[in-house]
Design an enzyme around this catalytic site. Structure first.
Site, short mmCIF file in Angstrom:
data_model
loop_
_atom_site.label_atom_id
_atom_site.label_comp_id
_atom_site.label_asym_id
_atom_site.label_seq_id
_atom_site.Cartn_x
_atom_site.Cartn_y
_atom_site.Cartn_z
N GLY A 37 10.08 -4.42 -3.07
CA GLY A 37 9.31 -4.97 -4.18
C GLY A 37 9.81 -6.36 -4.54
N ALA A 78 8.85 3.79 -2.00
CA ALA A 78 9.20 4.33 -0.68
C ALA A 78 9.65 3.20 0.23
CB ALA A 78 7.98 5.01 -0.05
N TYR A 144 9.54 7.56 9.48
CA TYR A 144 8.81 7.13 8.27
C TYR A 144 7.70 8.13 7.96
CZ TYR A 144 5.19 5.04 5.47
OH TYR A 144 4.22 4.86 4.51
N ASN A 173 -4.96 2.47 6.25
CA ASN A 173 -4.33 1.13 6.35
C ASN A 173 -4.75 0.25 5.18
OD1 ASN A 173 -4.35 2.35 9.12
ND2 ASN A 173 -3.18 0.50 9.55
#
Ligand code: UDP
Length: 327
Positions: A37, A78, A144, A173
């Site tokens: 972030g 995440a 992942y 996506n």
């Protein structure tokens, strides 16, 4: 006034969600450890008195303050990307599984009214049923995908055992302004837009005929809002456009030269969301076409000025473990 928590609120999708919630008059608490972030992602709303941003590591249970008084939790925090998840699976487990369990426990303690989880369509792996609906087999192809899927299982389990009202959105996506770019080789838009700015060729994987179900970020935000306002619980819902587009199609819209690079193991030739369930349960339909979405990204292209400009040689090095471990 509604009170919402957005984990990962400084990230790509999170920052768009935070902006929308503030527009709707929510008071918003952002919990983010700023690993991916960026504070700049919240620049346009940071002076809003209804926004509070806290730097917290959600994988440390004791570091998380009580959620008392909040109505909704949107759990988007995440770690993303394939290669680092292969190289550092424990980190991914901590961020995507342990942290999710911590946030779930905090949510139960505070009697949160709706918990919305950002799940990943990567759980389907290379699906044999296309378009892919929520009952299709799951088959994660790399850590992942696995950790996001285990996170989803935890969310559903907390609904079953602790009666936490939850909705899990399996995002296809997602693209749009501020799509992630952190120096790691990853999502195609970040790679191509940096290449466009630098006037370098687009590194197209395979023959470019592979298709992805691209969905624009504002549509995804709308799905999160609708999920939080719904009476649903324990539901898993696909969020995609339902209209897959090829990489060659994307290149046509972006315009520029192309350099072909080898097809990567574990990659589907097509992802295609069956979005009947989101239509029916959330009354949600995508509003932004692929063409308009790409146009708006080109308008915001300056965001990628500082992003890594990848070429085929760098990609070869960066994806070594990908080719080594996945066959
Ligand atoms: N892709 C590409 N060149 C790149 C990176 C990605 O052609 O440098 C293609 C890739 O083959 C895939 C699509 O873009 O078909 C989306 O890739 P991304 O990694 O963004 O998402 P995922 O493959 O996980 O759906």
């Amino acid at each position: 006034m509604k009170k919402s928590i957005v984990t990962g609120g400084a990230g790509f999708i999170g920052s768009h969600l935070v902006t929308k919630l503030l527009q709707l008059g929510h008071s918003v608490l952002v919990l983010d450890n700023f690993s991916n972030g960026r504070r700049e992602n919240l620049a346009s709303v940071i002076s809003n008195p209804n926004l509070l941003v806290k730097n917290v590591d959600l994988s440390e249970f004791n570091a998380i303050e009580s959620f008392d008084g909040y109505d909704n939790v949107f759990h988007l925090a995440a770690l993303a990307d394939i290669v680092p998840s292969i190289q550092r699976p424990l980190e991914y487990h901590k961020s995507n599984v342990d942290a999710t369990v911590n946030v779930l426990i905090k949510s139960v303690e505070a009697k949160i009214k709706k918990f919305v989880y950002a799940a990943s369509s990567s759980c389907y792996g290379i699906s044999s049923s296309v378009p892919t609906n929520e009952l299709s087999m799951t088959d994660p192809q790399y850590p992942y995908a696995l950790t996001k899927y285990i996170g989803e299982q935890c969310v559903l389990h907390w609904e079953k055992i602790y009666k936490l009202p939850t909705v899990s959105l399996r995002l296809f996506n997602v693209f749009g302004p501020r799509s992630r770019t952190n120096g790691t080789y990853g999502a195609v838009f970040g790679v191509f837009l940096a290449q466009k700015l630098a006037q370098k060729p687009y590194t197209v994987v395979g023959d470019g005929n592979q298709k992805r179900d691209f969905i624009y970020v504002s549509d995804v935000v709308e799905a999160f809002i609708k999920a939080s306002q719904s009476n649903l619980s324990g539901e898993v819902i696909n969020i995609g456009s339902g209209k897959p587009k090829s990489i060659n199609n994307l290149v046509e819209l972006l315009q520029g030269d192309v350099e072909y690079i080898p097809k990567r193991p574990g990659e589907p030739d097509i992802t295609h969301a069956d979005i009947l369930k989101s239509n029916q349960l959330l009354n949600w339909t995508p509003q932004v076409s692929f063409e308009d979405g790409v146009k708006s990204m080109i308008e915001h292209i300056d965001y990628w000025k500082t992003a890594t400009v990848w070429d085929s040689e760098q990609i070869k090095t960066a994806t070594k473990d990908w080719f080594f471990y996945l066959h």
